[in-house]
Design an enzyme around this catalytic site. Structure first.
Site, PDB file in Angstrom:
ATOM      1  N   TYR A 119     -13.303 -13.702  11.655  1.00 49.46           N
ATOM      2  CA  TYR A 119     -12.865 -14.585  10.573  1.00 49.46           C
ATOM      3  C   TYR A 119     -12.916 -16.055  11.002  1.00 49.46           C
ATOM      4  CZ  TYR A 119     -11.232 -10.560   7.882  1.00 49.46           C
ATOM      5  OH  TYR A 119     -11.171  -9.387   7.168  1.00 49.46           O
ATOM      6  N   CYS A 128     -10.367  -3.529   3.313  1.00 54.15           N
ATOM      7  CA  CYS A 128      -9.671  -4.415   4.252  1.00 54.15           C
ATOM      8  C   CYS A 128      -9.517  -3.776   5.632  1.00 54.15           C
ATOM      9  CB  CYS A 128      -8.301  -4.762   3.676  1.00 54.15           C
ATOM     10  SG  CYS A 128      -7.235  -5.674   4.813  1.00 54.15           S
ATOM     11  N   TRP A 182      -4.536  -8.396  -5.295  1.00 62.60           N
ATOM     12  CA  TRP A 182      -5.305  -7.169  -5.352  1.00 62.60           C
ATOM     13  C   TRP A 182      -4.922  -6.429  -6.638  1.00 62.60           C
ATOM     14  CZ3 TRP A 182      -8.820  -5.709  -1.551  1.00 62.60           C
ATOM     15  CH2 TRP A 182      -8.786  -6.466  -0.369  1.00 62.60           C
ATOM     16  N   THR A 211      -0.952  -9.660   0.302  1.00 56.18           N
ATOM     17  CA  THR A 211      -1.858  -9.009   1.237  1.00 56.18           C
ATOM     18  C   THR A 211      -1.671  -7.498   1.270  1.00 56.18           C
ATOM     19  OG1 THR A 211      -0.292  -9.283   3.072  1.00 56.18           O
ATOM     20  CG2 THR A 211      -1.898 -11.059   2.714  1.00 56.18           C
ATOM     21  N   VAL A 212      -2.733  -6.820   1.703  1.00 56.35           N
ATOM     22  CA  VAL A 212      -2.683  -5.405   2.056  1.00 56.35           C
ATOM     23  C   VAL A 212      -2.929  -5.304   3.556  1.00 56.35           C
ATOM     24  CG1 VAL A 212      -3.412  -4.527  -0.194  1.00 56.35           C
ATOM     25  CG2 VAL A 212      -5.159  -5.136   1.492  1.00 56.35           C
TER      26      VAL A 212
END
Length: 342
Positions: free
Chosen positions: A187, A56, A89, A123-124
């Protein structure tokens, strides 16, 4: 605290909404780790774990800053695998697929430990409070700033000043442009739901890359004569450009290797301790090409490009500048945190 209603999560079965431009959900858990513990989370060595997948780009920023500042012995690092499902994740790289410090299989468990009905993307990067197992924050832009400004007492000897007071306004201005047009711009291209929104994002992305090519032609770094937060934020997108964004996200006017200034700038940073030693190109490619099944339904991961070009001399030293200012490079990565060599 109150979590805003979701406007679209990072982790969801489909990333593309037909007919619509891509809109990133930027409502994060805004708690901070500070010296005065204003949000109830004091700066405290050994208490927190940074969960940051190699794949990421947003998490990659936090890993770089942690390395540059020498916080490895103060904030531990959890490394999820490169892929995830619609829920979370996972720690499939660890023995038994369990994080050895948090004792969990999915990052989702740390989110749910604090917010049982957490409605947004898991999220990370994320900071987790080890004693309670609860997520503290996933606000990635603030995490690196706080590493730089709130954890100063625990920086290594010779740590660089990545967010110097005199340059903060310019760093913030440049970083904001880069976020909208480049970091998130790729993105917007890849997840565009219409031809019109794709072409608009494409044109904006390459206009900004041309602007950066011109800006960096006569200066080694984005702001001032040392590495700053702005360089870190740009680098993590550039590192993924040819491997992923050029083909997978249709950002194909040209490759990074075909932009002489930006390519040399990116190599200069890659070869700087703390940058390239956080990059795992195989995990990066596997994440995008496997996880984004709506873009790549076959799940085939490309073999190329040949990453050894990142080791070619950049020649950027001729522009002057001092990467670490009055500081020094970080030492080698911890053995458990080393990435495969090129």
């Amino acid at each position: 605290m109150t979590i805003p209603e979701p406007e679209g999560a990072d982790l969801k079965p489909s990333y593309i909404e037909a007919g619509q431009p891509f809109n990133r959900d930027t409502h994060y858990i805004e708690d901070r780790l500070t010296r005065d513990a204003r949000d109830g989370w004091p700066v405290e060595p050994g208490r927190y774990r940074l969960v940051a997948a190699r794949a990421c780009p947003w998490a990659n920023r936090t890993a770089i800053v942690r390395r540059l500042l020498g916080l490895e012995g103060v904030i531990s690092l959890g490394l999820p695998g490169p892929t995830h499902d619609k829920n979370s994740w996972t720690f499939d790289l660890d023995p038994g697929a369990v994080d050895p410090v948090l004792g969990i299989e999915r990052l989702q468990q740390a989110y749910f430990a604090r917010f049982p009905d957490y409605p947004r993307g898991i999220t990370v990067p994320a900071i987790v409070d080890v004693p309670s197992g609860r997520v503290v924050t996933n606000n990635y832009p603030q995490i690196t700033i706080d590493f730089e400004t709130e954890w100063v007492e625990y920086h290594r000897a010779g740590a660089p000043d990545l967010y110097p007071v005199a340059l903060r306004a310019e760093i913030d201005e440049v970083a904001e442009l880069i976020f909208h047009d480049v970091n998130n711009g790729v993105y917007k291209c890849g997840f565009a739901g219409s031809q019109k929104s794709y072409e608009r994002a494409y044109d904006t992305l390459f206009a900004r890359l041309d602007w950066l090519e011109e800006r960096l032609a006569t200066r080694r770094f984005l702001v001032g004569d040392t590495i700053t937060e702005a360089d870190i934020r740009l680098f993590t997108t550039l590192a993924r450009f040819d491997a992923v964004y050029h083909g997978h996200f249709k950002c194909n006017r040209n490759k990074l290797t075909e932009m002489p200034v930006l390519w040399a700038y990116a190599r200069d940073l890659f070869q700087t301790p703390g940058f390239g030693d956080t990059i795992d190109f195989e995990q990066i490619k596997r994440h995008y090409y496997v996880t984004h099944s709506d873009i790549n339904p076959s799940g085939i991961v490309p073999k190329g490009p040949d990453a050894r070009g990142w080791l070619e001399p950049s020649g950027r030293e001729a522009l002057g500048g001092r990467p670490f200012g009055d500081g020094t490079p970080p030492g080698p990565p911890l053995p458990a945190e080393r990435v495969p060599s090129l």
